[in-house]
Design a protein around this motif. Structure first.
Motif, PDB file in Angstrom:
ATOM      1  N   MET A 106       2.398   6.970   9.770  1.00  0.00           N
ATOM      2  CA  MET A 106       2.453   7.236  11.206  1.00  0.00           C
ATOM      3  C   MET A 106       3.872   7.125  11.724  1.00  0.00           C
ATOM      4  O   MET A 106       4.659   6.310  11.241  1.00  0.00           O
ATOM      5  CB  MET A 106       1.546   6.256  11.944  1.00  0.00           C
ATOM      6  CG  MET A 106       0.106   6.294  11.471  1.00  0.00           C
ATOM      7  SD  MET A 106      -0.885   4.988  12.215  1.00  0.00           S
ATOM      8  CE  MET A 106      -0.819   5.516  13.908  1.00  0.00           C
ATOM      9  N   MET A 107       4.185   7.970  12.690  1.00  0.00           N
ATOM     10  CA  MET A 107       5.468   7.900  13.378  1.00  0.00           C
ATOM     11  C   MET A 107       5.238   8.063  14.872  1.00  0.00           C
ATOM     12  O   MET A 107       4.474   8.936  15.300  1.00  0.00           O
ATOM     13  CB  MET A 107       6.417   9.007  12.910  1.00  0.00           C
ATOM     14  CG  MET A 107       7.832   8.861  13.496  1.00  0.00           C
ATOM     15  SD  MET A 107       8.817  10.377  13.369  1.00  0.00           S
ATOM     16  CE  MET A 107       8.176  11.326  14.759  1.00  0.00           C
ATOM     17  N   PHE A 153       2.313  10.658  15.522  1.00  0.00           N
ATOM     18  CA  PHE A 153       2.092  11.613  14.437  1.00  0.00           C
ATOM     19  C   PHE A 153       1.422  10.944  13.241  1.00  0.00           C
ATOM     20  O   PHE A 153       1.731   9.794  12.896  1.00  0.00           O
ATOM     21  CB  PHE A 153       3.425  12.229  13.990  1.00  0.00           C
ATOM     22  CG  PHE A 153       4.004  13.191  14.974  1.00  0.00           C
ATOM     23  CD1 PHE A 153       3.669  14.543  14.924  1.00  0.00           C
ATOM     24  CD2 PHE A 153       4.879  12.758  15.956  1.00  0.00           C
ATOM     25  CE1 PHE A 153       4.208  15.438  15.836  1.00  0.00           C
ATOM     26  CE2 PHE A 153       5.421  13.647  16.878  1.00  0.00           C
ATOM     27  CZ  PHE A 153       5.076  14.987  16.819  1.00  0.00           C
ATOM     28  N   PHE A 154       0.506  11.695  12.620  1.00  0.00           N
ATOM     29  CA  PHE A 154      -0.170  11.248  11.406  1.00  0.00           C
ATOM     30  C   PHE A 154       0.318  12.146  10.262  1.00  0.00           C
ATOM     31  O   PHE A 154       0.105  13.361  10.289  1.00  0.00           O
ATOM     32  CB  PHE A 154      -1.681  11.349  11.563  1.00  0.00           C
ATOM     33  CG  PHE A 154      -2.215  10.512  12.698  1.00  0.00           C
ATOM     34  CD1 PHE A 154      -2.673   9.219  12.471  1.00  0.00           C
ATOM     35  CD2 PHE A 154      -2.246  11.008  13.994  1.00  0.00           C
ATOM     36  CE1 PHE A 154      -3.157   8.443  13.508  1.00  0.00           C
ATOM     37  CE2 PHE A 154      -2.723  10.243  15.043  1.00  0.00           C
ATOM     38  CZ  PHE A 154      -3.184   8.946  14.797  1.00  0.00           C
ATOM     39  N   VAL A 155       0.946  11.537   9.265  1.00  0.00           N
ATOM     40  CA  VAL A 155       1.624  12.296   8.215  1.00  0.00           C
ATOM     41  C   VAL A 155       1.009  11.975   6.856  1.00  0.00           C
ATOM     42  O   VAL A 155       0.774  10.803   6.525  1.00  0.00           O
ATOM     43  CB  VAL A 155       3.137  11.969   8.186  1.00  0.00           C
ATOM     44  CG1 VAL A 155       3.859  12.832   7.168  1.00  0.00           C
ATOM     45  CG2 VAL A 155       3.740  12.151   9.581  1.00  0.00           C
ATOM     46  N   GLU A 156       0.759  13.027   6.083  1.00  0.00           N
ATOM     47  CA  GLU A 156       0.225  12.839   4.738  1.00  0.00           C
ATOM     48  C   GLU A 156       1.235  12.063   3.888  1.00  0.00           C
ATOM     49  O   GLU A 156       2.438  12.315   3.932  1.00  0.00           O
ATOM     50  CB  GLU A 156      -0.052  14.193   4.076  1.00  0.00           C
ATOM     51  CG  GLU A 156      -1.129  15.025   4.747  1.00  0.00           C
ATOM     52  CD  GLU A 156      -2.523  14.483   4.502  1.00  0.00           C
ATOM     53  OE1 GLU A 156      -2.660  13.554   3.647  1.00  0.00           O
ATOM     54  OE2 GLU A 156      -3.473  14.972   5.139  1.00  0.00           O
ATOM     55  N   THR A 211      10.538   6.537  15.866  1.00  0.00           N
ATOM     56  CA  THR A 211      10.570   5.386  14.977  1.00  0.00           C
ATOM     57  C   THR A 211      10.635   5.860  13.526  1.00  0.00           C
ATOM     58  O   THR A 211      10.491   7.041  13.226  1.00  0.00           O
ATOM     59  CB  THR A 211       9.299   4.535  15.153  1.00  0.00           C
ATOM     60  OG1 THR A 211       8.157   5.294  14.703  1.00  0.00           O
ATOM     61  CG2 THR A 211       9.097   4.148  16.607  1.00  0.00           C
ATOM     62  N   ALA A 212      10.797   4.892  12.648  1.00  0.00           N
ATOM     63  CA  ALA A 212      10.619   5.165  11.227  1.00  0.00           C
ATOM     64  C   ALA A 212       9.121   5.334  10.981  1.00  0.00           C
ATOM     65  O   ALA A 212       8.291   4.994  11.834  1.00  0.00           O
ATOM     66  CB  ALA A 212      11.173   4.009  10.402  1.00  0.00           C
ATOM     67  N   LEU A 213       8.759   5.873   9.850  1.00  0.00           N
ATOM     68  CA  LEU A 213       7.352   6.055   9.520  1.00  0.00           C
ATOM     69  C   LEU A 213       6.731   4.719   9.140  1.00  0.00           C
ATOM     70  O   LEU A 213       7.300   3.954   8.352  1.00  0.00           O
ATOM     71  CB  LEU A 213       7.204   7.059   8.378  1.00  0.00           C
ATOM     72  CG  LEU A 213       7.416   8.519   8.812  1.00  0.00           C
ATOM     73  CD1 LEU A 213       7.907   9.361   7.661  1.00  0.00           C
ATOM     74  CD2 LEU A 213       6.126   9.082   9.370  1.00  0.00           C
ATOM     75  N   GLY A 214       5.566   4.429   9.736  1.00  0.00           N
ATOM     76  CA  GLY A 214       4.851   3.197   9.439  1.00  0.00           C
ATOM     77  C   GLY A 214       3.609   3.495   8.623  1.00  0.00           C
ATOM     78  O   GLY A 214       3.156   4.631   8.533  1.00  0.00           O
ATOM     79  N   ALA A 215       3.041   2.446   8.052  1.00  0.00           N
ATOM     80  CA  ALA A 215       1.872   2.619   7.190  1.00  0.00           C
ATOM     81  C   ALA A 215       0.607   2.167   7.906  1.00  0.00           C
ATOM     82  O   ALA A 215       0.455   0.997   8.237  1.00  0.00           O
ATOM     83  CB  ALA A 215       2.043   1.835   5.896  1.00  0.00           C
ATOM     84  N   GLY A 216      -0.300   3.112   8.164  1.00  0.00           N
ATOM     85  CA  GLY A 216      -1.617   2.765   8.677  1.00  0.00           C
ATOM     86  C   GLY A 216      -1.667   2.462  10.158  1.00  0.00           C
ATOM     87  O   GLY A 216      -0.655   2.269  10.837  1.00  0.00           O
ATOM     88  N   LEU A 217      -2.904   2.383  10.664  1.00  0.00           N
ATOM     89  CA  LEU A 217      -3.125   2.176  12.089  1.00  0.00           C
ATOM     90  C   LEU A 217      -2.686   0.795  12.557  1.00  0.00           C
ATOM     91  O   LEU A 217      -2.404   0.595  13.737  1.00  0.00           O
ATOM     92  CB  LEU A 217      -4.615   2.386  12.414  1.00  0.00           C
ATOM     93  CG  LEU A 217      -5.130   3.824  12.251  1.00  0.00           C
ATOM     94  CD1 LEU A 217      -6.647   3.859  12.320  1.00  0.00           C
ATOM     95  CD2 LEU A 217      -4.534   4.716  13.326  1.00  0.00           C
ATOM     96  N   ASP A 218      -2.625  -0.161  11.637  1.00  0.00           N
ATOM     97  CA  ASP A 218      -2.218  -1.515  12.026  1.00  0.00           C
ATOM     98  C   ASP A 218      -0.754  -1.582  12.444  1.00  0.00           C
ATOM     99  O   ASP A 218      -0.312  -2.585  13.010  1.00  0.00           O
ATOM    100  CB  ASP A 218      -2.459  -2.489  10.864  1.00  0.00           C
ATOM    101  CG  ASP A 218      -3.940  -2.676  10.573  1.00  0.00           C
ATOM    102  OD1 ASP A 218      -4.749  -2.442  11.487  1.00  0.00           O
ATOM    103  OD2 ASP A 218      -4.281  -3.056   9.431  1.00  0.00           O
ATOM    104  N   SER A 219       0.002  -0.520  12.161  1.00  0.00           N
ATOM    105  CA  SER A 219       1.435  -0.527  12.489  1.00  0.00           C
ATOM    106  C   SER A 219       1.722   0.018  13.888  1.00  0.00           C
ATOM    107  O   SER A 219       2.871   0.056  14.304  1.00  0.00           O
ATOM    108  CB  SER A 219       2.207   0.306  11.461  1.00  0.00           C
ATOM    109  OG  SER A 219       1.828   1.685  11.532  1.00  0.00           O
TER     110      SER A 219
END
Length: 219
Positions: A88-89, A132-135, A170-178
């Motif tokens: 996610m970003m 954004f949701f990124v593969e 932002t930088a890309l984060g991992a998962g919805l918890d971010s």
């Protein structure tokens, strides 16, 4: 005559049910017309429900971003179609909330430029957020494409109408918890550069020119 009446009565009954009244004339045409109207109404209803779902999702995500909610339940994730495994970003534009025409223009152009990506649009005060949701595995390619499209948008508004827009991501984060940490990171970035939170004042004629250009651009 009896056979004709037997065949006609079900059609007549169906026509009365779909139209709400008895009508003379070409019954099959009337049924086709009623079916077409119902189909259009169903399509419109689906569009309305989709818009309401997107608004509800934006409200939920904003609550999570601000830490007002611990997170989304599994049922909520399923309902909104959120995929946990995606990176996610969070990105955002600073646009004064009173400048609705400029906000409309920026939102439409940016949404059009990023049309091939999966994202949620979230509004909060003077900010337009895009989550954004990124593969996984496509993060670098996405980041480069986002930078390219944002540079194009900022340059277009600056060159054509001398409007400077403040954008952060932002930088890309991992998962919805971010989500919460991404929001804090983005707002900290905006806070650290308060001098860039200034928008050029535009006349009504210039704003109308921007809107006219945008409407032609997105068609």
């Amino acid at each position: 005559s009896f056979l004709l009446r037997r065949n006609f009565m079900p059609v007549s009954s169906l026509l009365e049910k779909v139209s709400g009244e008895k009508k003379r004339g070409n019954e099959f045409y009337q049924i086709e017309l009623a079916y077409s109207q119902l189909k259009n109404e169903n399509k419109s209803m689906k569009q309305i429900l989709q818009g309401q779902k997107e608004t509800l999702l934006g409200s939920y995500l904003l609550s999570v971003m601000k830490g007002h909610r611990a997170g989304l339940s599994d049922n909520e994730k399923d309902f909104f179609g959120l995929e946990e495994e995606k990176s996610m970003m969070l990105s955002g534009f600073y646009v004064p909330s009173g400048d609705e025409l400029l906000r409309f223009s920026i939102d439409n152009v940016f949404s059009e430029l990023m049309d091939g990506e999966t994202f949620c649009h979230i509004e909060n005060g003077d900010y337009l957020f895009y989550l954004f949701f990124v593969e996984q595995g496509e993060e670098a390619e996405f980041a480069a494409e986002c930078d390219r499209q944002v540079a194009y948008l900022l340059n277009m508004f600056k060159q054509n109408w001398d409007v400077e827009i403040s954008f952060r991501k932002t930088a890309l984060g991992a998962g919805l918890d971010s989500i919460t940490s991404l929001y804090q990171q983005l707002m900290q970035d905006f806070t650290n550069t308060p001098g860039e939170k200034k928008e050029a004042e535009q006349s009504n004629e210039e704003i109308r020119g921007i809107v006219a250009y945008v409407l032609g651009y997105v068609e």
